[in-house]
Design an enzyme around this catalytic site. Structure first.
Site, PDB file in Angstrom:
ATOM      1  CG  ASN A   1      -1.865   1.148   1.291  1.00  0.00           C
ATOM      2  OD1 ASN A   1      -1.758   2.095   0.521  1.00  0.00           O
ATOM      3  ND2 ASN A   1      -2.798   1.099   2.214  1.00  0.00           N
TER       4      ASN A   1
ATOM      5  NE  ARG B   1      -4.520   3.442  -1.329  1.00  0.00           N
ATOM      6  CZ  ARG B   1      -4.160   4.619  -0.839  1.00  0.00           C
ATOM      7  NH1 ARG B   1      -2.918   4.816  -0.473  1.00  0.00           N
ATOM      8  NH2 ARG B   1      -5.030   5.588  -0.716  1.00  0.00           N
TER       9      ARG B   1
ATOM     10  CG  HIS C   1      -8.266   7.572   1.005  1.00  0.00           C
ATOM     11  ND1 HIS C   1      -8.417   8.914   1.312  1.00  0.00           N
ATOM     12  CD2 HIS C   1      -6.936   7.377   0.861  1.00  0.00           C
ATOM     13  CE1 HIS C   1      -7.235   9.499   1.356  1.00  0.00           C
ATOM     14  NE2 HIS C   1      -6.315   8.580   1.076  1.00  0.00           N
TER      15      HIS C   1
ATOM     16  NE  ARG D   1      -2.991  14.516  -2.703  1.00  0.00           N
ATOM     17  CZ  ARG D   1      -3.157  13.394  -2.004  1.00  0.00           C
ATOM     18  NH1 ARG D   1      -3.961  13.389  -0.958  1.00  0.00           N
ATOM     19  NH2 ARG D   1      -2.532  12.302  -2.347  1.00  0.00           N
TER      20      ARG D   1
ATOM     21  CD  GLU E   1      -6.067   1.797   2.850  1.00  0.00           C
ATOM     22  OE1 GLU E   1      -6.478   2.544   1.956  1.00  0.00           O
ATOM     23  OE2 GLU E   1      -5.071   2.048   3.545  1.00  0.00           O
TER      24      GLU E   1
END
Length: 393
Positions: A7, A88, A177, A236, A379
């Site tokens: 990931n 991922r 996500h 961001r 995840e």
């Protein structure tokens, strides 16, 4: 059967090696602050946690170190024991609505979509190519974060732009996500013992997004065409007035590429604080009375609260608010600041219960109108399950 889940985040690389289908974790780890001063990684094997400091300039270096640790810890006698590697991938665009086996065409499409996920898709490709060199006989799969959000209705994924931009250039909300939002939503439904639920899942870390999930399906999500929408993040900017872009290009004589770099890699916590993109460094600055860090955190919290309130109204109520990912799982203060702002919705924080990090727990009081939970995301397990399914096919 051994399956490795990889990931790659914007400044991190998490991995877990599973014995499947038992879902037994053989070794796990997390490389943090990649490309940031003070990078390090932690490993967990046989119940022991090991931390090592190492300068990590990029994801390729992190992946090579991962392979070295697998060998040194003798988790496998031969690397060919690893039959599958699941990656991922943040952005799958309109090409992918499910997990797929990676071939050259898939890599090319992931690369083509890098402009929509500039911090993640390129990092994922590095991991895919490095893995192929080390594990040439393993089946590699791509698990897309955008897949979970494909259930959004048209009014939630379309922008109020010329329709040709959508039909010709695929400009729409994709979200990200998704693997994490799906995992914690499913886990929350298990806790509640039912699937007819209205949930707000808050994946807040260096990258951050919030989703409204109704009956296990995504209704809306904060990220947009790219991961640079919605919340304030590590580097961001999140939601801004679109007209800022041409304005600043003209005033500062910047090219589109330069502006794209600034809003993706030099904004958010880093741009506001002029200190760091890492939430832990921001908290340290707050404790020192740094005004810029205090302001950055206030803006961060306000944006999270705005989206939670929006989705509460859109769903017509909410059964539970879930916090996950780096900040969501570990920042006691940030969770407190967010939930205190939601008292108007009947949210009541259990301050003692909230004093936890990295573990599953209800952090609201029994009489809170909305249940609030910390649920560590997994995840990697979702990736391993999908990879196993494709191997079995």
């Amino acid at each position: 059967m051994k399956i490795l889940s990889v990931n790659a985040g914007s400044s991190s690389l998490k991995f877990q090696l599973y014995e499947m289908p038992e879902e037994k974790v053989l070794i796990s780890g997390n490389f943090e602050r990649i490309g940031i001063e003070g990078s390090f990684y932690t490993l967990k094997i046989n119940g022991e946690k090991i931390k090592k400091e190492l300068k990590l300039n990029n994801h390729e270096e992190a992946f090579k170190t991962l392979v070295e640790e697998l060998k040194e810890n003798k988790v496998v006698k031969d690397l060919d024991e690893i039959k599958g590697i699941g990656h991922r991938i943040v952005q799958g665009g309109d090409y992918f609505d499910k997990t797929v086996v990676i071939d050259e065409d898939v890599i090319n499409k992931i690369d083509e979509l890098s402009s929509l996920a500039p911090l993640h898709n390129p990092a994922a490709i590095i991991g895919i190519k490095a893995a192929k060199e080390v594990f040439p006989n393993a089946l590699e799969t791509a698990v897309f974060d955008t897949a979970f959000h494909q259930t959004m209705p048209e009014e939630n994924y379309m922008y109020a732009l010329p329709r040709a931009w959508y039909t010709d250039y695929k400009v729409r909300r994709y979200g990200a996500h998704g693997t994490s939002h799906k995992y914690v939503a499913n886990r929350m439904n298990e806790i509640l013992g039912r699937n007819n639920t209205k949930l707000i899942t808050c994946h807040i870390g260096n990258g951050a997004s919030i989703s409204a999930v109704v009956n296990g399906k995504c209704l809306n999500t904060s990220m947009g065409l790219t991961p640079n929408a919605g919340l304030v993040m590590g580097t961001r900017c999140g939601d801004i007035d679109a007209s800022i872009i041409p304005y600043i290009m003209e005033k500062a004589n910047l090219t589109p590429k330069q502006v794209d770099t600034i809003i993706n890699k030099e904004s958010g916590f880093l741009g506001l604080s002029m200190r760091s993109s890492d939430a832990r460094d921001i908290r340290e600055g707050i404790n020192q009375g740094d005004h810029n860090c205090i302001l950055a955190q206030r803006i961060y919290v306000k944006r999270v609260v705005d989206y939670i309130a929006k989705y509460y109204v859109e769903m017509g109520g909410c059964d539970a608010i879930i916090f996950t990912a780096g900040v969501g799982e570990n920042s006691v203060d940030t969770r407190k600041e967010i939930l205190n702002e939601l008292e108007v919705l009947g949210v009541k924080l259990d301050s003692e219960a909230n004093k936890i990090a990295g573990q599953e727990k209800m952090i609201s009081t029994e009489d809170s109108k909305i249940m609030c939970y910390v649920i560590p995301t997994n995840e990697e397990l979702m990736i391993a399950r999908d990879t196993l399914a494709l191997i079995n096919e």
